[in-house]
Design an enzyme around this catalytic site. Structure first.
Site, PDB file in Angstrom:
ATOM      1  N   ASP A 148       0.786  -1.237   0.000  1.00  0.00           N
ATOM      2  CA  ASP A 148       0.000   0.000   0.000  1.00  0.00           C
ATOM      3  C   ASP A 148       0.818   1.287   0.000  1.00  0.00           C
ATOM      4  O   ASP A 148       0.349   2.318   0.457  1.00  0.00           O
ATOM      5  CB  ASP A 148      -0.904  -0.001   1.239  1.00  0.00           C
ATOM      6  CG  ASP A 148      -0.124  -0.217   2.528  1.00  0.00           C
ATOM      7  OD1 ASP A 148       1.098  -0.012   2.517  1.00  0.00           O
ATOM      8  OD2 ASP A 148      -0.745  -0.606   3.542  1.00  0.00           O
TER       9      ASP A 148
ATOM     10  N   GLU B  11      -0.194  -9.069  -0.996  1.00  0.00           N
ATOM     11  CA  GLU B  11      -0.756  -8.490   0.244  1.00  0.00           C
ATOM     12  C   GLU B  11      -1.980  -7.628  -0.085  1.00  0.00           C
ATOM     13  O   GLU B  11      -2.086  -6.456   0.293  1.00  0.00           O
ATOM     14  CB  GLU B  11       0.272  -7.680   1.035  1.00  0.00           C
ATOM     15  CG  GLU B  11      -0.115  -7.487   2.494  1.00  0.00           C
ATOM     16  CD  GLU B  11       0.828  -6.560   3.256  1.00  0.00           C
ATOM     17  OE1 GLU B  11       0.725  -5.340   3.122  1.00  0.00           O
ATOM     18  OE2 GLU B  11       1.672  -7.087   3.997  1.00  0.00           O
TER      19      GLU B  11
ATOM     20  N   GLU C 163      -2.083   5.180   2.909  1.00  0.00           N
ATOM     21  CA  GLU C 163      -2.026   3.752   2.556  1.00  0.00           C
ATOM     22  C   GLU C 163      -3.399   3.131   2.278  1.00  0.00           C
ATOM     23  O   GLU C 163      -3.528   2.281   1.391  1.00  0.00           O
ATOM     24  CB  GLU C 163      -1.317   2.961   3.664  1.00  0.00           C
ATOM     25  CG  GLU C 163       0.176   3.229   3.767  1.00  0.00           C
ATOM     26  CD  GLU C 163       0.525   4.488   4.551  1.00  0.00           C
ATOM     27  OE1 GLU C 163      -0.408   5.163   5.053  1.00  0.00           O
ATOM     28  OE2 GLU C 163       1.712   4.824   4.660  1.00  0.00           O
TER      29      GLU C 163
ATOM     30  N   HIS D 296       6.930   5.697  12.388  1.00  0.00           N
ATOM     31  CA  HIS D 296       7.132   6.446  11.138  1.00  0.00           C
ATOM     32  C   HIS D 296       5.867   6.952  10.475  1.00  0.00           C
ATOM     33  O   HIS D 296       5.936   7.745   9.546  1.00  0.00           O
ATOM     34  CB  HIS D 296       7.895   5.595  10.131  1.00  0.00           C
ATOM     35  CG  HIS D 296       7.074   4.483   9.544  1.00  0.00           C
ATOM     36  ND1 HIS D 296       6.194   4.672   8.517  1.00  0.00           N
ATOM     37  CD2 HIS D 296       6.984   3.168   9.857  1.00  0.00           C
ATOM     38  CE1 HIS D 296       5.611   3.522   8.208  1.00  0.00           C
ATOM     39  NE2 HIS D 296       6.069   2.596   9.007  1.00  0.00           N
TER      40      HIS D 296
ATOM     41  N   ARG E 105       2.910   8.655   8.703  1.00  0.00           N
ATOM     42  CA  ARG E 105       2.688  10.070   8.366  1.00  0.00           C
ATOM     43  C   ARG E 105       1.679  10.725   9.297  1.00  0.00           C
ATOM     44  O   ARG E 105       1.864  11.854   9.736  1.00  0.00           O
ATOM     45  CB  ARG E 105       2.172  10.172   6.917  1.00  0.00           C
ATOM     46  CG  ARG E 105       3.231  10.566   5.918  1.00  0.00           C
ATOM     47  CD  ARG E 105       2.624  10.688   4.522  1.00  0.00           C
ATOM     48  NE  ARG E 105       3.489  11.411   3.603  1.00  0.00           N
ATOM     49  CZ  ARG E 105       4.614  10.957   3.079  1.00  0.00           C
ATOM     50  NH1 ARG E 105       5.048   9.758   3.396  1.00  0.00           N
ATOM     51  NH2 ARG E 105       5.317  11.690   2.241  1.00  0.00           N
TER      52      ARG E 105
ATOM     53  N   HIS F 171      13.706   5.675  12.210  1.00  0.00           N
ATOM     54  CA  HIS F 171      13.427   5.814  10.773  1.00  0.00           C
ATOM     55  C   HIS F 171      14.215   7.001  10.208  1.00  0.00           C
ATOM     56  O   HIS F 171      14.474   7.967  10.908  1.00  0.00           O
ATOM     57  CB  HIS F 171      11.918   6.030  10.612  1.00  0.00           C
ATOM     58  CG  HIS F 171      11.393   5.913   9.210  1.00  0.00           C
ATOM     59  ND1 HIS F 171      11.598   6.894   8.262  1.00  0.00           N
ATOM     60  CD2 HIS F 171      10.674   4.951   8.596  1.00  0.00           C
ATOM     61  CE1 HIS F 171      11.014   6.532   7.127  1.00  0.00           C
ATOM     62  NE2 HIS F 171      10.441   5.347   7.305  1.00  0.00           N
TER      63      HIS F 171
END
Ligand code: UD1
Ligand code: UDP
Length: 383
Positions: free
Chosen positions: A99, A121, A135, A211, A213, A244
């Site tokens: 994604d 997936e 995503e 991480h 967003r 990250h």
């Protein structure tokens, strides 16, 4: 018979980890399949770490990453770059994973070239357009473009059926992350450098990754403040936090956790030490998707720093709890697991709702069958 040209397209660390077993499996059929790899390099160092580990050498590398890249940057650079790659290589089928924005751009580019799209997936959903962002829409849009959907679980398959996807196009394979994990975790793994000096027997290790967003800024700051309270209160706790590469993550980590005793901040780890570290950790705090799939297979409790998850199987299995990013909530949930042996035990049983380590084999079998390299439908997909 003409060889089937399969191009795997990906761009970030998790896609690389989860596509590596598929690429290695495709390479086992050199008479039937010509396997090619195109990376957008939406991630650079974090992608290269995985490519090195699995010895994957991309045929095409768009090298698109820039600091502070926006979704528009990633989408437009990936799409324009992939247009050229697909024109030059003309694969019969492309595979994308999961994604990310590379995933969606890859599927869209293939659609524009009228090339078959396989989505690995497939079918994960929260049904909340903005969580995780972007995503949830990346995977829904990719799903609309896909000709073959490799769903990791029955739940994912049912999500697709509910959206009207033809059942003939859905194959439940397990998640390829379990293939990668089982190839990588070993009881006798020896850590090098600073990780080798950690006292895994007497310390309670909290492993942390962040991480997402939608968590950038204040939500992450709240999480880090909770971590600080935990190390201050529990002298036997050690936090290991591979940070990250996103500067927006690193800055807040440094401000809140830099220089604290028993907080070990490190660059992103190679997959091999990271997976083995999960196996030694007491507890994992993360907003990652992949870690939510790996940790249950290792019997490690996970507190998920998000409000929604597209991975309900681990919640149902009891190894994962959704706790969000509120400081008190994070602190409280971790404290329970550090102090209440019965609560800990309830969450720490090893179960693997995401697969048996053979997902990649199933995916490649489906490709070979669909492209008539054998006539019998693979046994596991006969109803
Ligand atoms: C991306 C994916 C997310 C996935 C995550 C896995 C999108 C929009 N997001 O998010 O779905 O869960 O990867 O980690 O597709 N950076 C480096 N070096 C690297 C990687 C990143 O310096 O190797 C820095 C760059 O400054 C870059 C920033 O991190 O601009 C953000 O990277 P980006 O891919 O845009 O977003 P992620 O949060 O990593
Ligand atoms: N991972 C890794 N090194 C690290 C942190 C994570 O190799 O320092 C692995 C982890 O085991 C998992 C994947 O990276 O397989 C998850 O990536 P990430 O959390 O970046 O993305 P997501 O899964 O959320 O998309």
């Amino acid at each position: 018979m003409k060889k089937l040209k399969v191009m795997s397209i990906f761009g970030t660390r998790p896609e690389a980890i989860k596509m590596a077993p598929v690429i290695l499996e495709l390479c086992k059929f050199p008479s039937e399949i010509e396997s090619q790899v195109a990376v957008t390099a939406q991630h650079r160092e974090m992608l290269d770490q995985v490519l090195r580990l699995f010895d994957i050498r991309p045929d095409f590398d768009l090298n698109i990453m820039s600091e502070g890249q926006t979704l528009f940057d990633i989408t437009s650079r990936a799409l324009l770059g992939l247009d050229k790659v697909l024109s030059a290589a003309a694969p019969d089928v492309i595979l994308v994973h999961g994604d990310t924005t590379t995933t969606f751009a890859g599927a869209l580019a293939a659609f524009y070239h009228q090339i078959e799209v396989g989505h690995v997936e497939a079918g994960l959903r929260t049904r909340n357009k903005f969580s995780p962002y972007p995503e949830e829409m990346n995977r829904r849009l990719t799903g609309s473009l896909a000709d073959l959907n490799f769903a990791p679980t029955e739940t994912a398959k049912n999500n697709l059926l509910r959206e009207g996807v033809d059942s003939d196009k859905i194959f439940v394979t397990g998640n390829t992350v379990i293939d990668a994990l089982y190839k990588t975790v070993r009881a006798d793994f020896k850590f090098s450098n600073e990780l080798g000096r950690v006292d895994y027997d007497d310390k309670k290790i909290i492993l942390v990754t962040t991480h997402r967003r939608e968590n950038l800024g204040e939500p992450l700051r709240q999480v880090y403040k909770a971590l600080k309270s935990l190390v201050e209160e529990f002298p036997d706790v050690e936090i290991i936090f591979p940070v990250h590469k996103n500067p927006k993550v690193r800055e807040v980590v440094r401000e809140e956790l830099g220089g604290l005793e028993r907080v070990f901040l490190t660059d992103p780890l190679d997959y091999e030490p990271f997976a083995n570290l999960m196996n030694r950790a007491t507890l994992i705090l993360t907003d990652s998707g992949g870690v939510q799939e790996e940790a249950p297979a290792l019997g490690k409790p996970v507190l998920v720093l998000r409000d929604t998850t597209e991975r309900p199987e681990a919640l149902d299995a009891g190894t994962v709890k959704l706790i969000g990013t509120n400081r008190e909530k994070v602190y409280g949930a971790a404290k329970v697991l550090l102090t209440d042996a019965a609560e800990y035990k309830k969450m720490a049983e090893a179960r693997s709702p995401y697969g048996d380590g053979h997902a990649a084999e199933r995916i490649v079998k489906v490709l070979l069958w669909r492209h008539k390299f054998f006539s019998e439908r693979p046994e596991e997909f006969r109803s």
